[in-house]
Design an enzyme around this catalytic site. Structure first.
Site, PDB file in Angstrom:
ATOM      1  N   ASN A  42       3.993   4.787  -1.968  1.00  0.00           N
ATOM      2  CA  ASN A  42       2.810   4.897  -2.814  1.00  0.00           C
ATOM      3  C   ASN A  42       2.248   6.310  -2.698  1.00  0.00           C
ATOM      4  O   ASN A  42       1.670   6.664  -1.670  1.00  0.00           O
ATOM      5  CB  ASN A  42       1.785   3.849  -2.360  1.00  0.00           C
ATOM      6  CG  ASN A  42       0.501   3.896  -3.180  1.00  0.00           C
ATOM      7  OD1 ASN A  42       0.248   4.840  -3.927  1.00  0.00           O
ATOM      8  ND2 ASN A  42      -0.324   2.880  -3.019  1.00  0.00           N
ATOM      9  N   CYS A  91      -5.705   6.148  -6.880  1.00  0.00           N
ATOM     10  CA  CYS A  91      -4.381   5.901  -7.464  1.00  0.00           C
ATOM     11  C   CYS A  91      -4.425   5.834  -8.985  1.00  0.00           C
ATOM     12  O   CYS A  91      -3.386   5.887  -9.646  1.00  0.00           O
ATOM     13  CB  CYS A  91      -3.776   4.626  -6.895  1.00  0.00           C
ATOM     14  SG  CYS A  91      -3.670   4.655  -5.107  1.00  0.00           S
ATOM     15  N   HIS A 128       1.594   2.534 -11.799  1.00  0.00           N
ATOM     16  CA  HIS A 128       1.355   3.132 -10.485  1.00  0.00           C
ATOM     17  C   HIS A 128       2.236   2.411  -9.478  1.00  0.00           C
ATOM     18  O   HIS A 128       2.290   1.180  -9.454  1.00  0.00           O
ATOM     19  CB  HIS A 128      -0.124   2.994 -10.118  1.00  0.00           C
ATOM     20  CG  HIS A 128      -0.398   3.242  -8.673  1.00  0.00           C
ATOM     21  ND1 HIS A 128       0.073   4.355  -8.017  1.00  0.00           N
ATOM     22  CD2 HIS A 128      -1.061   2.504  -7.737  1.00  0.00           C
ATOM     23  CE1 HIS A 128      -0.300   4.300  -6.751  1.00  0.00           C
ATOM     24  NE2 HIS A 128      -0.983   3.185  -6.553  1.00  0.00           N
TER      25      HIS A 128
HETATM   26  N1  ACO Z   1       5.015  -4.779   9.782  1.00  0.00           N
HETATM   27  C1  ACO Z   1       5.027  -6.016  10.319  1.00  0.00           C
HETATM   28  N2  ACO Z   1       3.992  -6.845  10.216  1.00  0.00           N
HETATM   29  C2  ACO Z   1       2.906  -6.429   9.550  1.00  0.00           C
HETATM   30  C3  ACO Z   1       2.825  -5.158   8.979  1.00  0.00           C
HETATM   31  C4  ACO Z   1       3.944  -4.307   9.116  1.00  0.00           C
HETATM   32  N3  ACO Z   1       3.977  -3.065   8.583  1.00  0.00           N
HETATM   33  N4  ACO Z   1       1.626  -5.020   8.384  1.00  0.00           N
HETATM   34  C5  ACO Z   1       0.962  -6.170   8.580  1.00  0.00           C
HETATM   35  N5  ACO Z   1       1.735  -7.017   9.291  1.00  0.00           N
HETATM   36  C6  ACO Z   1       1.422  -8.367   9.735  1.00  0.00           C
HETATM   37  C7  ACO Z   1      -0.058  -8.657   9.795  1.00  0.00           C
HETATM   38  O1  ACO Z   1      -0.630  -8.139  10.982  1.00  0.00           O
HETATM   39  C8  ACO Z   1      -0.061 -10.165   9.763  1.00  0.00           C
HETATM   40  O2  ACO Z   1       0.218 -10.634  11.047  1.00  0.00           O
HETATM   41  P1  ACO Z   1      -0.524 -11.955  11.633  1.00  0.00           P
HETATM   42  O3  ACO Z   1      -0.114 -13.063  10.704  1.00  0.00           O
HETATM   43  O4  ACO Z   1       0.036 -12.060  12.997  1.00  0.00           O
HETATM   44  O5  ACO Z   1      -1.980 -11.628  11.577  1.00  0.00           O
HETATM   45  C9  ACO Z   1       1.132 -10.510   8.862  1.00  0.00           C
HETATM   46  O6  ACO Z   1       1.936  -9.313   8.797  1.00  0.00           O
HETATM   47  C10 ACO Z   1       0.750 -10.891   7.477  1.00  0.00           C
HETATM   48  O7  ACO Z   1      -0.245  -9.964   7.016  1.00  0.00           O
HETATM   49  P2  ACO Z   1      -0.769  -9.975   5.563  1.00  0.00           P
HETATM   50  O8  ACO Z   1      -1.730  -8.852   5.358  1.00  0.00           O
HETATM   51  O9  ACO Z   1      -1.211 -11.366   5.208  1.00  0.00           O
HETATM   52  O10 ACO Z   1       0.592  -9.676   4.810  1.00  0.00           O
HETATM   53  P3  ACO Z   1       0.857  -9.763   3.277  1.00  0.00           P
HETATM   54  O11 ACO Z   1       1.955 -10.706   3.031  1.00  0.00           O
HETATM   55  O12 ACO Z   1      -0.404  -9.938   2.500  1.00  0.00           O
HETATM   56  O13 ACO Z   1       1.405  -8.314   2.971  1.00  0.00           O
HETATM   57  C11 ACO Z   1       0.595  -6.268   2.037  1.00  0.00           C
HETATM   58  C12 ACO Z   1       0.593  -7.178   3.243  1.00  0.00           C
HETATM   59  C13 ACO Z   1       2.029  -5.796   1.761  1.00  0.00           C
HETATM   60  C14 ACO Z   1      -0.264  -5.039   2.301  1.00  0.00           C
HETATM   61  C15 ACO Z   1       0.057  -7.095   0.828  1.00  0.00           C
HETATM   62  O14 ACO Z   1      -1.215  -7.622   1.124  1.00  0.00           O
HETATM   63  C16 ACO Z   1      -0.013  -6.314  -0.410  1.00  0.00           C
HETATM   64  O15 ACO Z   1       0.960  -6.100  -1.056  1.00  0.00           O
HETATM   65  N6  ACO Z   1      -1.247  -5.842  -0.774  1.00  0.00           N
HETATM   66  C17 ACO Z   1      -1.439  -4.918  -1.804  1.00  0.00           C
HETATM   67  C18 ACO Z   1      -1.876  -3.677  -1.147  1.00  0.00           C
HETATM   68  C19 ACO Z   1      -1.228  -2.436  -1.642  1.00  0.00           C
HETATM   69  O16 ACO Z   1      -0.195  -2.420  -2.264  1.00  0.00           O
HETATM   70  N7  ACO Z   1      -1.892  -1.359  -1.360  1.00  0.00           N
HETATM   71  C20 ACO Z   1      -1.431  -0.094  -1.753  1.00  0.00           C
HETATM   72  C21 ACO Z   1      -2.589   0.779  -1.880  1.00  0.00           C
HETATM   73  S1  ACO Z   1      -3.643   0.209  -3.125  1.00  0.00           S
HETATM   74  C22 ACO Z   1      -3.118   0.774  -4.530  1.00  0.00           C
HETATM   75  O17 ACO Z   1      -2.380   1.709  -4.610  1.00  0.00           O
HETATM   76  C23 ACO Z   1      -3.561   0.039  -5.689  1.00  0.00           C
END
Ligand code: ACO
Length: 314
Positions: free
Chosen positions: A271, A112, A241
């Site tokens: 993304n 990215c 990004h």
């Molecule tokens: N829909 C519903 N529930 C979901 C989904 C979904 N699409 N995805 C995960 N969950 C669930 C998980 O299974 C978990 O369930 P559980 O509590 O029963 O185990 C719950 O949601 C919470 O999961 P977390 O991973 O703790 O959720 P979080 O609030 O951290 O959000 C996210 C996840 C959005 C990915 C967050 O961690 C984030 O923003 N991370 C940054 C990652 C990112 O943006 N990556 C992009 C690529 S990297 C880059 O470009 C730099």
């Protein structure tokens, strides 16, 4: 006299097929509400029968048109991608042939952060007098490396391409660039294949990515402004990004930049990895928000991790 690398044309392209969050609700255990509130994404574009070079070609044609340059006048093509058409040759060489250029062409892989790495490389070629007009492209078909059964990653990514033409300028252009990498974070965000004969899909530790991205990008933005003797007030726009609205707004808050100065396309593009910054740039240039003379801060971080920033006078 110092030479600058100046952006003289921008272009972008999105494949026509739109996948909304509601459509994903049919195939994954997820909801529009979850995706929107956690990521800011409402829809993304997905290729059906196109490859990375097809998207890159359209974006590049648009950028050359704005720059009023022919492909034959380009001295170098640098294409940032995580999803090349083939292991070899570089997708940039296929683009060179299809667009009708005869210059050297190569790919850059920094996920990215790829566009920031590619534009910084182009800056070196221009400032050192090796090239005068360079086509820099970020193009991705992330849908091909997403596990469509994994709700934690499938909802995040989209396909698309953005391109810029940078040319030699005696007055202004790219003012500052900084690139960083730290390979110890491989398992936080990577494609889980073992060797090149195996295909894999994106695997991510979301919480860790969030924490590291916010810290690294905030620190880098502050360092970049300091190195340029600037404050957030001197910025017309930040073009980050487009990974996740929560990462973007946390960085803006940390560096005290109002969100009204941030270009956002995450809602409609998702993304798009290396394509996201040039895509957002092109959208804001074409709708008139970005004007000549504006100070722009580009920032990106990608898997593994690599990250970087550019301070550009447009
Ligand atoms: N829909 C519903 N529930 C979901 C989904 C979904 N699409 N995805 C995960 N969950 C669930 C998980 O299974 C978990 O369930 P559980 O509590 O029963 O185990 C719950 O949601 C919470 O999961 P977390 O991973 O703790 O959720 P979080 O609030 O951290 O959000 C996210 C996840 C959005 C990915 C967050 O961690 C984030 O923003 N991370 C940054 C990652 C990112 O943006 N990556 C992009 C690529 S990297 C880059 O470009 C730099």
């Amino acid at each position: 006299m110092k030479k600058f690398a100046r952006i003289v044309g921008t272009g972008s392209y999105l494949p026509p097929r739109i996948i909304t969050n509601s459509e994903l609700e049919n195939s994954l255990d997820t909801t529009d509400e979850w995706i929107t509130s956690r990521t800011g994404i409402k829809e993304r574009r997905i290729v059906e029968d196109q490859n990375t070079c097809d998207l890159a070609l359209e974006a590049s044609i648009n950028a050359l048109e704005m720059a009023e340059l022919k492909a034959s006048e380009i001295d170098l093509i640098i294409l940032a991608t995580t999803t090349p058409d083939k292991i070899f040759p570089a997708t940039a060489t296929t683009l060179q042939d299809r667009i009708g250029a005869s210059c050297p062409a190569f790919d850059i892989q920094a996920v990215c952060a790829g566009f920031v790495f590619a534009l910084t490389t182009a800056q070196q070629y221009i400032e050192n007098g090796v090239a005068e007009n360079i086509l820099v492209v970020g193009s991705e078909t992330m849908s091909k490396i997403v596990d469509w059964n994994d709700r934690s990653t499938a909802v995040l990514f989209g396909d698309g391409a953005g391109a810029v033409v940078v040319s030699k300028d005696n007055t202004t252009g790219i003012k500052h660039a900084k690139l960083c990498s730290d390979g110890k974070y491989l398992s936080s965000l990577h494609v889980n294949n073992n060797g090149i004969n195996e295909t894999g899909t994106i695997e991510m530790m979301g919480n860790e990515v969030y924490r590291i991205a916010v810290n690294r990008l905030s620190d880098l933005a502050e360092e970049t402004l300091k190195d340029c003797n600037m404050t957030p007030n001197d910025l017309a726009w930040m073009i980050p990004h487009q990974a996740n609205i929560r990462i973007i707004s946390a960085v803006a808050k940390r560096i005290k930049l109002p969100m009204s100065k941030v270009i956002l396309t995450i809602e409609k593009h998702g993304n798009t990895s290396a394509a996201s910054i040039p895509l957002a740039l092109d959208v804001a240039v074409r709708d008139g928000r970005i004007k000549k003379g504006d100070n722009l801060l580009f920032e990106g971080i990608g898997g593994g991790f690599s990250w970087g920033s550019l301070l550009v006078e447009y």
